[in-house]
Motif scaffolding. Sequence first.
Motif, PDB file in Angstrom:
ATOM      1  N   ALA A 277       2.804  -6.924  -3.317  1.00  0.00           N
ATOM      2  CA  ALA A 277       2.434  -8.335  -3.504  1.00  0.00           C
ATOM      3  C   ALA A 277       2.040  -8.608  -4.946  1.00  0.00           C
ATOM      4  CB  ALA A 277       1.295  -8.709  -2.557  1.00  0.00           C
ATOM      5  N   GLU A 278       1.214  -7.753  -5.493  1.00  0.00           N
ATOM      6  CA  GLU A 278       0.760  -7.964  -6.874  1.00  0.00           C
ATOM      7  C   GLU A 278       1.917  -7.843  -7.860  1.00  0.00           C
ATOM      8  OE1 GLU A 278      -2.709  -6.545  -9.947  1.00  0.00           O
ATOM      9  OE2 GLU A 278      -2.045  -5.111  -8.434  1.00  0.00           O
TER      10      GLU A 278
ATOM     11  N   ASP B   8       7.802 -16.302  -3.868  1.00  0.00           N
ATOM     12  CA  ASP B   8       8.172 -16.330  -2.451  1.00  0.00           C
ATOM     13  C   ASP B   8       8.071 -14.939  -1.836  1.00  0.00           C
ATOM     14  OD1 ASP B   8       8.673 -19.031  -2.676  1.00  0.00           O
ATOM     15  OD2 ASP B   8      10.836 -18.807  -2.860  1.00  0.00           O
ATOM     16  N   GLU B   9       8.592 -13.947  -2.540  1.00  0.00           N
ATOM     17  CA  GLU B   9       8.539 -12.575  -2.036  1.00  0.00           C
ATOM     18  C   GLU B   9       7.098 -12.072  -1.996  1.00  0.00           C
ATOM     19  OE1 GLU B   9      11.905  -9.938  -3.606  1.00  0.00           O
ATOM     20  OE2 GLU B   9      11.927 -11.683  -4.966  1.00  0.00           O
TER      21      GLU B   9
ATOM     22  N   TYR C 211       4.514 -10.396   1.292  1.00  0.00           N
ATOM     23  CA  TYR C 211       3.657  -9.210   1.304  1.00  0.00           C
ATOM     24  C   TYR C 211       2.187  -9.579   1.456  1.00  0.00           C
ATOM     25  CZ  TYR C 211       7.667  -6.317   0.227  1.00  0.00           C
ATOM     26  OH  TYR C 211       8.881  -5.675   0.302  1.00  0.00           O
ATOM     27  N   ALA C 212       1.773 -10.687   0.868  1.00  0.00           N
ATOM     28  CA  ALA C 212       0.382 -11.128   1.029  1.00  0.00           C
ATOM     29  C   ALA C 212       0.108 -11.463   2.499  1.00  0.00           C
ATOM     30  CB  ALA C 212       0.103 -12.331   0.134  1.00  0.00           C
ATOM     31  N   ARG C 213       1.077 -12.097   3.165  1.00  0.00           N
ATOM     32  CA  ARG C 213       0.922 -12.377   4.598  1.00  0.00           C
ATOM     33  C   ARG C 213       0.808 -11.078   5.388  1.00  0.00           C
ATOM     34  NH1 ARG C 213       5.127 -15.900   3.605  1.00  0.00           N
ATOM     35  NH2 ARG C 213       4.346 -17.979   3.237  1.00  0.00           N
ATOM     36  N   ARG C 214       1.642 -10.113   5.058  1.00  0.00           N
ATOM     37  CA  ARG C 214       1.594  -8.812   5.745  1.00  0.00           C
ATOM     38  C   ARG C 214       0.243  -8.137   5.522  1.00  0.00           C
ATOM     39  NH1 ARG C 214       2.654  -6.713   9.230  1.00  0.00           N
ATOM     40  NH2 ARG C 214       3.173  -4.651   8.515  1.00  0.00           N
ATOM     41  N   MET C 215      -0.315  -8.260   4.320  1.00  0.00           N
ATOM     42  CA  MET C 215      -1.641  -7.682   4.065  1.00  0.00           C
ATOM     43  C   MET C 215      -2.647  -8.230   5.061  1.00  0.00           C
ATOM     44  SD  MET C 215      -1.820  -7.888  -0.101  1.00  0.00           S
ATOM     45  CE  MET C 215      -3.590  -7.572  -0.184  1.00  0.00           C
ATOM     46  N   LEU C 216      -2.569  -9.534   5.316  1.00  0.00           N
ATOM     47  CA  LEU C 216      -3.522 -10.168   6.219  1.00  0.00           C
ATOM     48  C   LEU C 216      -3.265  -9.786   7.667  1.00  0.00           C
ATOM     49  CD1 LEU C 216      -3.778 -13.698   4.579  1.00  0.00           C
ATOM     50  CD2 LEU C 216      -5.307 -11.728   4.316  1.00  0.00           C
ATOM     51  N   GLU C 217      -2.019  -9.459   8.009  1.00  0.00           N
ATOM     52  CA  GLU C 217      -1.670  -9.080   9.381  1.00  0.00           C
ATOM     53  C   GLU C 217      -2.086  -7.655   9.725  1.00  0.00           C
ATOM     54  OE1 GLU C 217       2.533  -9.691   9.514  1.00  0.00           O
ATOM     55  OE2 GLU C 217       2.381 -11.874   9.440  1.00  0.00           O
TER      56      GLU C 217
ATOM     57  N   TRP D 208      -9.289  -7.484  -1.840  1.00  0.00           N
ATOM     58  CA  TRP D 208      -7.838  -7.725  -1.806  1.00  0.00           C
ATOM     59  C   TRP D 208      -7.452  -8.659  -0.663  1.00  0.00           C
ATOM     60  CZ3 TRP D 208      -4.940  -7.518  -5.737  1.00  0.00           C
ATOM     61  CH2 TRP D 208      -5.213  -6.626  -6.762  1.00  0.00           C
ATOM     62  N   ILE D 209      -8.193  -8.614   0.448  1.00  0.00           N
ATOM     63  CA  ILE D 209      -7.949  -9.585   1.524  1.00  0.00           C
ATOM     64  C   ILE D 209      -8.230 -10.985   0.998  1.00  0.00           C
ATOM     65  CG2 ILE D 209      -8.843 -10.425   3.745  1.00  0.00           C
ATOM     66  CD1 ILE D 209      -7.022  -8.044   4.101  1.00  0.00           C
ATOM     67  N   ASN D 210      -9.330 -11.144   0.278  1.00  0.00           N
ATOM     68  CA  ASN D 210      -9.639 -12.455  -0.323  1.00  0.00           C
ATOM     69  C   ASN D 210      -8.564 -12.858  -1.326  1.00  0.00           C
ATOM     70  OD1 ASN D 210     -11.966 -12.829   1.161  1.00  0.00           O
ATOM     71  ND2 ASN D 210     -13.261 -11.864  -0.376  1.00  0.00           N
ATOM     72  N   TRP D 211      -8.077 -11.884  -2.120  1.00  0.00           N
ATOM     73  CA  TRP D 211      -6.997 -12.171  -3.064  1.00  0.00           C
ATOM     74  C   TRP D 211      -5.772 -12.691  -2.317  1.00  0.00           C
ATOM     75  CZ3 TRP D 211      -2.027 -10.364  -3.304  1.00  0.00           C
ATOM     76  CH2 TRP D 211      -1.304 -10.712  -4.446  1.00  0.00           C
ATOM     77  N   ALA D 212      -5.402 -12.020  -1.203  1.00  0.00           N
ATOM     78  CA  ALA D 212      -4.223 -12.430  -0.439  1.00  0.00           C
ATOM     79  C   ALA D 212      -4.400 -13.849   0.101  1.00  0.00           C
ATOM     80  CB  ALA D 212      -3.950 -11.445   0.698  1.00  0.00           C
ATOM     81  N   LYS D 213      -5.585 -14.153   0.619  1.00  0.00           N
ATOM     82  CA  LYS D 213      -5.853 -15.507   1.129  1.00  0.00           C
ATOM     83  C   LYS D 213      -5.746 -16.534   0.007  1.00  0.00           C
ATOM     84  CE  LYS D 213      -8.881 -14.086   4.898  1.00  0.00           C
ATOM     85  NZ  LYS D 213     -10.277 -14.024   5.373  1.00  0.00           N
TER      86      LYS D 213
END
Length: 161
Positions: free
Chosen positions: A87-88, A97-98, A102-108, A136-141
């Motif tokens: 993601a990063e 978009d890509e 990955y950020a969504r997958r991190m949260l899942e 990193w969860i906060n980063w993904a959100k």
Amino acid sequence: MLGEGLLSRLVFLARFGLTLGARKYDFAAQLCERFLRGPHRRDDEHLVRRFAARAYEQLAAWDKALGHSQVVLEVHPNDFEMLRVAAESLMKTHRFDEAAHYARRMLEVNLAQSQSHGLEALFGSWLANNHDKGQWINWAKDYLRWFADRNNPAADPKVGQ
């Protein structure tokens, strides 16, 4: 007597650990690439690719970090660290978009059931860039919020850069 494969693995791990301790990420990445070119067990390959992805991340070699993380994710799709590196890396190379995928997958990913990667834990503190999983969860959100609002002029222009 140690077998040749085990000995080369131990030599690699020792050299790699010393290299990380000295924060010589370029040499760490070279050690990984050299190890991957030689004969090795499949499970060693994924461990070394994790190391390589993290070393390249420290060097801001985003495409190389991404490549290694994606290979690991083919076998370990719930590997939080490799999802994070992917993601990063994609965000840093403006493939938003890509990166959102990955950020969504991190949260899942259920962090409590994350796979342990044994020896990698020994080196994690050297490779980490001072963020824990909660950060990193906060980063993904935040990234997904920015991604959804990126065409909105009121969106924060700093997130996602």
